[in-house]
Design a protein around this motif. Structure first.
Motif: not given
Length: 508
Positions: A39-42, A46-47, A75, A114, A122-123
């Motif tokens: 999963l990507k952190l934005e 998290l996506k 995280l 993480s 990044w995620g």
């Protein structure tokens, strides 16, 4: 063995999505767990980027970190984190693992780490299992070791994406994704949606007017926002106006502005929406509703880039990219004298039809997952999911109201579940009866398979299994028994396809 496999994928020329999917599949097989998620952190959300062993609707979920204590804990640490099997912290994937035998089971063993790229978080990478004791101290140390290869794969994927954007001259939106922006995200992986997004990316780099065509509820506003984000005007305003909501006597003032005293009640001068959008994009939703007198003035703006406020004899130049949308047949309106032909030709320099949801069947589970997670958050639930019969019901419905209708169906079903006694601290499962839609004609099924079900009077769960079995058999026949090609055609991870085939009795 795992290290060699991961390194081989790194040095092999693979599409980014396939590389990351193989990454999570390889990790799942090595660690013997039920599910792996990357999963990507934005901006504190998290996506999912790649997933293995999870229901397809999990791919459409967006996890707000503050609402998921396990993700927050992962995280917050640079080292692997393992949660005890008796941990009371809910897992984001409770009830979503494919290995569960037809019931909503909580995750009993979980660990994660993480992921950092060039010193920036990044995620996360998560590993989950239904059986306690699946992860030991040794596996935690191994995860720490292999995380460097995971970071290398992610770094390579990010670099390839950046290079592709540069080649295509894509504009990168520097506005961070946030929880409030979820409502404007386009979710889906269908070929129909990807084709539209590709066209949007190309036309975004021009200043041509774009006319979005589509039924009510397909999300035309979201496509307009995507067009703006992908354009050179991304850092300038995007101004939205609903033409259907404009009173005829105020429409001209709303669009072009007015001077003090221009009409009764005009006590001060006021800039219109065109001036507000100067340098950016103006989105005219339901443009077919504009009065004819306003259409004539709109045509002048498109021709000369000039506006004139009500009550003023001066013109002003504006630099505005116009995007319009309608669910009406504008050509028919032209015949009826309700829409100007010259304006239509100016607006439809690049007409872009948006496909209805029934033509994007593959996107329904992802969209459902997105709305399930939104409602889980709104209602304060531990977990919210669909059972297999409910998923088939969604896939079998015609969706005359499109994505908007799907959102309302999910929201209504979640509230009904609570009103019927579901506990917020449990895994709340939505069955087909809670959806309250008529799906007697399996529209989606007929898109993918043209033979009838073998039996009548069977449950929806049995029907799902029959459709899955028939599709796998037909695809294998099409590719002469090549499982890898069949998995690619069915848009399923090869490992998941083998597991599903075993569960359906198709292979030993």
């Amino acid at each position: 063995m795992l290290k060699e496999s991961l390194i081989a994928d790194l040095v092999t020329d693979l599409p980014a999505a396939i590389r990351l999917q193989r990454l999570v599949s390889t990790l799942a097989n090595y660690f013997g767990c039920g599910a792996v998620g990357l999963l990507k952190l934005e901006h504190e959300v998290l996506k999912p980027v790649a997933m293995y062993g999870l229901a397809s609707e999990a791919q459409g979920r967006r996890f707000i970190v503050a609402q998921h204590p396990r993700l927050t804990t992962i995280l917050a640490s640079r080292n692997p984190v393992r949660f005890d099997p008796d941990s009371e912290l809910p897992d984001p994937y409770d009830g979503l693992l494919l290995d569960q035998p037809g019931e909503a089971l909580p995750v009993h063993d979980c660990m994660g780490i993480s992921i950092y790229i060039e010193g920036r978080c990044w995620g996360v990478l998560t590993l989950d299992a239904l059986h306690a004791g699946s992860f030991s101290q040794t596996t935690i140390l191994e995860l720490q070791s292999y995380s460097l290869l995971v970071e290398a794969a992610v770094r390579m994927t990010e670099l390839e994406q950046s290079n592709r954007d540069l080649r295509l001259n894509h504009q990168v939106n520097d506005q961070p994704f946030s929880p409030t922006s979820q409502r404007y995200e386009l979710i889906g992986q269908s070929k129909a949606l990807q084709q539209i997004l590709q066209e949007l990316a190309v036309v975004a780099n021009s200043d041509l007017p774009v006319l979005l065509l589509g039924e009510t509820g397909v999300g035309k506003e979201l496509f307009a926002r995507q067009l703006h984000r992908s354009s050179a005007r991304a850092n300038k305003p995007l101004v939205y106006i609903n033409c259907a909501a404009l009173p005829e006597n105020l429409a001209e003032s709303e669009l072009f502005g007015h001077n003090k005293g221009a009409f009764s009640g005009a006590h001060n001068e006021r800039a219109g929406r065109f001036e507000a959008a100067d340098g950016g994009t103006l989105f005219l939703d339901e443009v077919g509703e504009l009065p004819l007198v306003v259409q004539a003035k709109l045509l002048r703006v498109l021709q000369n880039g000039e506006i004139q406020r009500l009550g003023s004899d001066k013109t002003k130049l504006v630099d505005v990219r116009l995007v319009a949308a309608t669910n009406r047949d504008l050509k028919e309106q032209i015949k009826n004298g309700e829409f100007r032909a010259d304006l239509y030709h100016r607006l439809s320099v690049y007409p872009l039809p948006i496909p209805p949801l029934r033509e994007r069947v593959e996107d329904i589970p992802l969209l459902a997952g997105h709305f399930l997670e939104l409602n889980r958050s709104r209602l304060g639930l531990r977990a919210l999911r669909l059972d297999s019969e409910a998923e088939l019901t969604l896939l079998s419905y015609n969706w005359p109201g499109n994505v908007r209708e799907l959102e309302h169906v999910i929201s209504r079903a979640a509230i009904k579940a609570l009103s019927q006694g579901a506990s917020r601290s449990d895994i709340v499962t939505l069955g087909s009866t809670l959806l309250d839609i008529d799906s007697q004609v399996p529209v989606a099924t007929h898109h993918v398979i043209n033979e009838p079900l073998q039996q009548t009077g069977i449950s929806l769960k049995q029907a799902v299994q029959q459709v899955q079995l028939q599709m796998i058999k037909r695809t294998l026949e099409q590719y002469d028994g090549n499982w890898s090609q069949a998995a690619k055609q069915l848009d399923v991870d090869p490992s998941n396809l083998h597991k599903l085939a075993q569960r359906l009795g198709l292979k030993a």
